[in-house]
Design a protein around this motif. Structure first.
Motif, short mmCIF file in Angstrom:
data_model
loop_
_atom_site.label_atom_id
_atom_site.label_comp_id
_atom_site.label_asym_id
_atom_site.label_seq_id
_atom_site.Cartn_x
_atom_site.Cartn_y
_atom_site.Cartn_z
N UNK A 296 -10.20 119.15 -38.69
CA UNK A 296 -10.85 118.41 -37.58
C UNK A 296 -9.93 116.95 -36.99
N UNK A 297 -8.74 117.30 -37.98
CA UNK A 297 -7.56 116.83 -37.37
C UNK A 297 -6.82 117.42 -36.48
N UNK A 298 -6.89 118.89 -37.06
CA UNK A 298 -6.12 119.44 -35.62
C UNK A 298 -6.90 119.44 -34.04
N UNK A 299 -7.99 119.34 -34.05
CA UNK A 299 -9.48 118.74 -32.75
C UNK A 299 -9.05 117.50 -32.47
N UNK B 153 -12.30 107.41 -38.80
CA UNK B 153 -13.19 108.24 -37.80
C UNK B 153 -13.23 110.04 -38.22
N UNK B 154 -12.97 109.94 -39.50
CA UNK B 154 -12.93 111.23 -39.91
C UNK B 154 -14.32 110.77 -40.79
N UNK B 155 -14.07 109.21 -41.14
CA UNK B 155 -15.63 109.07 -42.78
C UNK B 155 -16.26 109.63 -41.68
N UNK B 156 -16.71 109.03 -40.66
CA UNK B 156 -17.70 108.74 -39.93
C UNK B 156 -18.46 110.42 -39.51
N UNK C 216 0.61 104.45 -37.62
CA UNK C 216 1.21 105.24 -38.81
C UNK C 216 -0.69 105.10 -40.04
N UNK C 217 -1.76 104.81 -38.93
CA UNK C 217 -3.13 104.85 -39.87
C UNK C 217 -3.49 105.81 -39.42
N UNK C 218 -3.37 107.00 -38.28
CA UNK C 218 -3.43 107.50 -38.12
C UNK C 218 -3.23 109.01 -38.53
N UNK C 219 -3.46 110.16 -38.21
CA UNK C 219 -3.11 111.00 -38.65
C UNK C 219 -2.70 113.00 -37.96
#
Length: 248
Positions: free
Chosen positions: A13-16, A24-27, A56-59
């Motif tokens: 998901x991070x790659x996409x 965003x990932x939690x949702x 830095x809040x984004x991965x």
């Protein structure tokens, strides 16, 4: 196994969606925020993910993913464009040739290699990483990045690997000016002892460095009088790869 599957799904998901926040990932997965955060931290510690350098809040994807992707890269236009010119360059100089790609400002990653016939030669494993400031491949990239990126790297501090490593900010800026003037970068024992290289950046249509091609040799075969010839050959090979890729 559930935790492994969850980690892989979050990595995908991070790659996409990168750069992506924990929220965003939690949702996306309907998981507790603490679970997602813990997974991200674990993947970060293993080198698979990293925090975005501007927020830095984004991965986003980390260097380890680049290190294991060379097999997938074989179908890319860059890999296809580079292979034949690398072989011809090896045949011309009989030294190890390697293709590397930058992982933002984190490191350079070796993605392909053509070996020479010498019994004693340098060796760069596919997936090897190296710092930008201490290597010919890294400085070939840095020389074509915006000055703001160079200054960001300098602000982090330049790690010293030996007495020849450029760790002074002005020294590095001067080296980058020389790279731009010459069209190629030179490393003599500045990272690994007894390992020398001459590298040139492969640029896209906008002048952004996509990768580098380099000739690497033991210090025992380094000959400063050959630098103009090696630099010309490496620069011409980089330009050929860029042209073949653009025409792909």
């Amino acid at each position: 196994m559930k935790s492994v599957t969850r980690s892989l799904r979050i990595l995908e998901a991070v790659a996409q969606h990168q750069p992506v926040t924990v929220g965003e990932l939690t949702k996306l997965f309907g998981l507790p925020k603490s679970t997602v955060q813990r997974t991200l931290v674990t993947l970060n510690e293993a080198g698979w993910l990293r925090a975005n350098r501007k927020d830095t809040t984004r991965w986003e994807i980390g260097a380890r993913v680049l290190a294991v992707r060379p097999a997938a890269l074989q179908g890319s236009s860059l890999f296809a464009a580079a292979r034949e010119p690398m072989i011809r360059l090896r045949d011309a100089v009989n030294e190890t040739i390697h293709l590397s790609v930058p992982d933002a400002l984190q490191c350079m990653v070796v993605v392909d290699r053509v070996d020479c016939t010498h019994a004693v030669r340098t060796f760069h494993a596919i997936g090897d990483t190296s710092p930008l400031h201490a290597t010919a491949t890294g400085r070939a990239v840095l020389a074509h990045l915006p000055q703001a990126d160079v200054e960001e790297l300098l602000e982090r501090g330049l790690e010293r690997f030996n007495e020849d490593t450029p760790t002074d900010a002005e020294q590095l800026r001067a080296e980058l000016r020389k790279v731009r003037a010459d069209g190629y970068s030179v490393n003599r024992n500045q990272y690994r002892p007894d390992v020398c290289a001459v590298a040139a950046a492969i640029l896209d249509e906008a002048g952004t460095p996509l990768a580098t091609v380099a000739v690497s040799m033991p210090d025992s075969r380094y000959d400063a009088t050959r630098l103009p010839e090696l630099g010309r050959l490496v620069a011409e090979t980089a330009q050929e790869i860029a042209g073949r890729r653009d025409g792909a």
